[in-house]
Design a protein around this motif. Structure first.
Motif, mmCIF file in Angstrom:
data_model
loop_
_atom_site.group_PDB
_atom_site.id
_atom_site.type_symbol
_atom_site.label_atom_id
_atom_site.label_comp_id
_atom_site.label_asym_id
_atom_site.label_seq_id
_atom_site.Cartn_x
_atom_site.Cartn_y
_atom_site.Cartn_z
ATOM 1 N N ALA A 1 0.871 -1.245 -0.062
ATOM 2 C CA ALA A 1 -0.072 -0.018 -0.175
ATOM 3 C C ALA A 1 0.796 1.330 0.159
ATOM 4 O O ALA A 1 0.697 2.357 -0.545
ATOM 5 N N MET A 2 1.946 1.123 0.951
ATOM 6 C CA MET A 2 2.726 2.363 0.899
ATOM 7 C C MET A 2 3.654 2.507 -0.567
ATOM 8 O O MET A 2 3.728 3.859 -1.008
ATOM 9 N N TYR A 3 3.940 1.570 -0.994
ATOM 10 C CA TYR A 3 4.649 1.956 -2.655
ATOM 11 C C TYR A 3 3.532 2.434 -3.586
ATOM 12 O O TYR A 3 3.866 3.059 -4.468
ATOM 13 N N TRP A 4 2.160 1.851 -3.419
ATOM 14 C CA TRP A 4 1.379 2.342 -4.260
ATOM 15 C C TRP A 4 1.096 3.811 -4.200
ATOM 16 O O TRP A 4 0.785 4.525 -5.054
ATOM 17 N N ILE A 5 0.960 4.228 -2.744
ATOM 18 C CA ILE A 5 0.885 5.738 -2.590
ATOM 19 C C ILE A 5 2.001 6.574 -3.083
ATOM 20 O O ILE A 5 1.780 7.364 -3.812
ATOM 21 N N LYS A 6 3.202 5.986 -2.978
ATOM 22 C CA LYS A 6 4.535 6.672 -3.467
ATOM 23 C C LYS A 6 4.445 6.766 -4.947
ATOM 24 O O LYS A 6 4.687 7.781 -5.570
ATOM 25 N N ASP A 7 3.895 5.643 -5.270
ATOM 26 C CA ASP A 7 4.124 5.772 -7.046
ATOM 27 C C ASP A 7 2.997 6.468 -7.559
ATOM 28 O O ASP A 7 3.140 6.880 -8.674
ATOM 29 N N ASN A 8 1.873 6.695 -6.795
ATOM 30 C CA ASN A 8 0.661 7.331 -7.312
ATOM 31 C C ASN A 8 0.692 8.909 -6.859
ATOM 32 O O ASN A 8 0.027 9.622 -7.801
ATOM 33 N N PHE A 9 0.987 9.233 -5.887
ATOM 34 C CA PHE A 9 0.974 10.671 -5.216
ATOM 35 C C PHE A 9 2.394 11.132 -4.919
ATOM 36 O O PHE A 9 2.023 12.419 -4.559
ATOM 37 N N GLY A 10 3.539 10.510 -5.212
ATOM 38 C CA GLY A 10 4.516 11.367 -4.910
ATOM 39 C C GLY A 10 5.219 11.343 -3.714
ATOM 40 O O GLY A 10 4.663 10.134 -2.913
ATOM 41 N N GLY A 11 5.837 12.190 -3.158
ATOM 42 C CA GLY A 11 6.257 12.315 -1.652
ATOM 43 C C GLY A 11 7.404 11.332 -1.603
ATOM 44 O O GLY A 11 8.126 10.926 -2.555
ATOM 45 N N CYS A 12 7.695 11.022 -0.215
ATOM 46 C CA CYS A 12 8.941 10.269 0.005
ATOM 47 C C CYS A 12 8.508 9.009 0.985
ATOM 48 O O CYS A 12 7.481 9.140 1.828
ATOM 49 N N LEU A 13 9.008 7.878 0.960
ATOM 50 C CA LEU A 13 8.937 6.835 1.942
ATOM 51 C C LEU A 13 10.088 6.670 2.674
ATOM 52 O O LEU A 13 11.174 7.299 2.536
ATOM 53 N N TYR A 14 9.755 6.220 3.953
ATOM 54 C CA TYR A 14 10.857 5.783 4.922
ATOM 55 C C TYR A 14 10.189 4.955 5.651
ATOM 56 O O TYR A 14 9.012 4.362 5.746
ATOM 57 N N THR A 15 11.244 4.116 6.444
ATOM 58 C CA THR A 15 10.756 2.944 7.514
ATOM 59 C C THR A 15 11.406 3.533 8.796
ATOM 60 O O THR A 15 12.191 4.398 9.052
ATOM 61 N N SER A 16 10.440 3.090 9.748
ATOM 62 C CA SER A 16 10.714 3.366 11.297
ATOM 63 C C SER A 16 11.198 2.005 11.927
ATOM 64 O O SER A 16 11.099 0.880 11.511
ATOM 65 N N ARG A 17 12.011 2.145 13.093
ATOM 66 C CA ARG A 17 12.489 1.175 13.707
ATOM 67 C C ARG A 17 11.448 0.393 14.324
ATOM 68 O O ARG A 17 10.360 1.144 14.678
ATOM 69 N N LYS A 18 11.573 -0.689 14.592
ATOM 70 C CA LYS A 18 10.608 -1.631 15.072
ATOM 71 C C LYS A 18 10.457 -1.387 16.773
ATOM 72 O O LYS A 18 11.646 -1.166 17.171
ATOM 73 N N ALA A 19 9.468 -1.392 17.088
ATOM 74 C CA ALA A 19 9.159 -1.003 18.566
ATOM 75 C C ALA A 19 9.702 -2.202 19.384
ATOM 76 O O ALA A 19 10.359 -2.077 20.576
ATOM 77 N N SER A 20 9.658 -3.591 18.798
ATOM 78 C CA SER A 20 10.165 -4.671 19.598
ATOM 79 C C SER A 20 10.525 -5.585 18.668
ATOM 80 O O SER A 20 9.959 -5.503 17.442
ATOM 81 N N LYS A 21 11.116 -6.697 18.943
ATOM 82 C CA LYS A 21 11.366 -7.865 18.014
ATOM 83 C C LYS A 21 10.421 -8.565 17.512
ATOM 84 O O LYS A 21 10.292 -8.995 16.274
ATOM 85 N N SER A 22 9.173 -8.609 18.114
ATOM 86 C CA SER A 22 7.962 -9.095 17.760
ATOM 87 C C SER A 22 7.002 -8.176 16.833
ATOM 88 O O SER A 22 6.085 -8.558 16.268
ATOM 89 N N SER A 23 7.248 -6.959 16.891
ATOM 90 C CA SER A 23 6.459 -6.051 16.065
ATOM 91 C C SER A 23 6.789 -6.110 14.717
ATOM 92 O O SER A 23 8.291 -6.188 14.087
ATOM 93 N N ARG A 24 5.788 -5.665 13.853
ATOM 94 C CA ARG A 24 6.189 -5.386 12.361
ATOM 95 C C ARG A 24 6.760 -4.163 11.731
ATOM 96 O O ARG A 24 6.682 -2.959 12.758
ATOM 97 N N GLU A 25 7.526 -4.363 10.823
ATOM 98 C CA GLU A 25 8.175 -3.039 10.346
ATOM 99 C C GLU A 25 7.241 -2.039 9.994
ATOM 100 O O GLU A 25 6.214 -2.366 9.242
#
Length: 163
Positions: free
Chosen positions: A56-80
């Motif tokens: 979904a995030m790549y669809w947004i970037k490809d269609n609306f511009g802007g920039c993408l980034y990733t955040s650090r995981k809150a814990s080992k079990s959390s998703r990126e």
């Protein structure tokens, strides 16, 4: 316009739902860097979305511009967590096109569009020479945006909706 692609109205409506549910529309107030301590604060419109769905995030970037980034995981079990952001004039153009479809963030969008369109740009990025009246105006927009993002509704008796 932000992108050269011609998007279907359903794409804009879908994006509005994402911004309403997973996004934020903020007027940021930033302090000057240490070497510019004698300068004034900077204000900028930011539209952000945070999601764990990479497609979904790549669809947004490809269609609306802007920039993408990733955040650090809150814990080992959390998703990126993936973030998308668009700022300043590009954010204003994006919000103008998106605003007919927004429901919960319509007031924030209207305020951000008005703020961005009324900026006086004589000073560049470092904030030299901005008149006190202009700073007061920018700060008033900033404070109203904070109130809206914390549940203020000017049409509700008492000003705040029940949470």
């Amino acid at each position: 316009m932000i992108v050269e692609k011609v998007l279907a109205e359903t794409d804009w409506a879908y994006m509005a739902g994402i911004v309403d549910g997973e996004g934020s529309i903020v007027i940021h107030k930033t302090r000057p860097q240490k070497k510019y301590q004698d300068k004034t604060h900077r204000y900028v419109v930011d539209v952000k979305i945070g999601m764990t769905d990479k497609r979904a995030m790549y669809w947004i970037k490809d269609n609306f511009g802007g920039c993408l980034y990733t955040s650090r995981k809150a814990s080992k079990s959390s998703r990126e967590m993936f973030g998308w952001q668009i700022r300043a004039n590009k954010a204003c153009d994006f919000l103008k096109r998106l605003s007919p479809y927004l429901k919960t963030k319509a007031l924030q969008a209207e305020l951000a569009i008005t703020f961005q369109s009324t900026l006086i740009r004589k000073t560049g990025w470092k904030g030299d020479g901005i008149q006190p009246e202009e700073l007061a105006k920018r700060d008033a927009f900033y404070e109203m945006n904070k109130m809206l993002n914390h549940g203020y509704d000017p049409e509700t008796e008492g000003g705040y909706y029940d949470r």
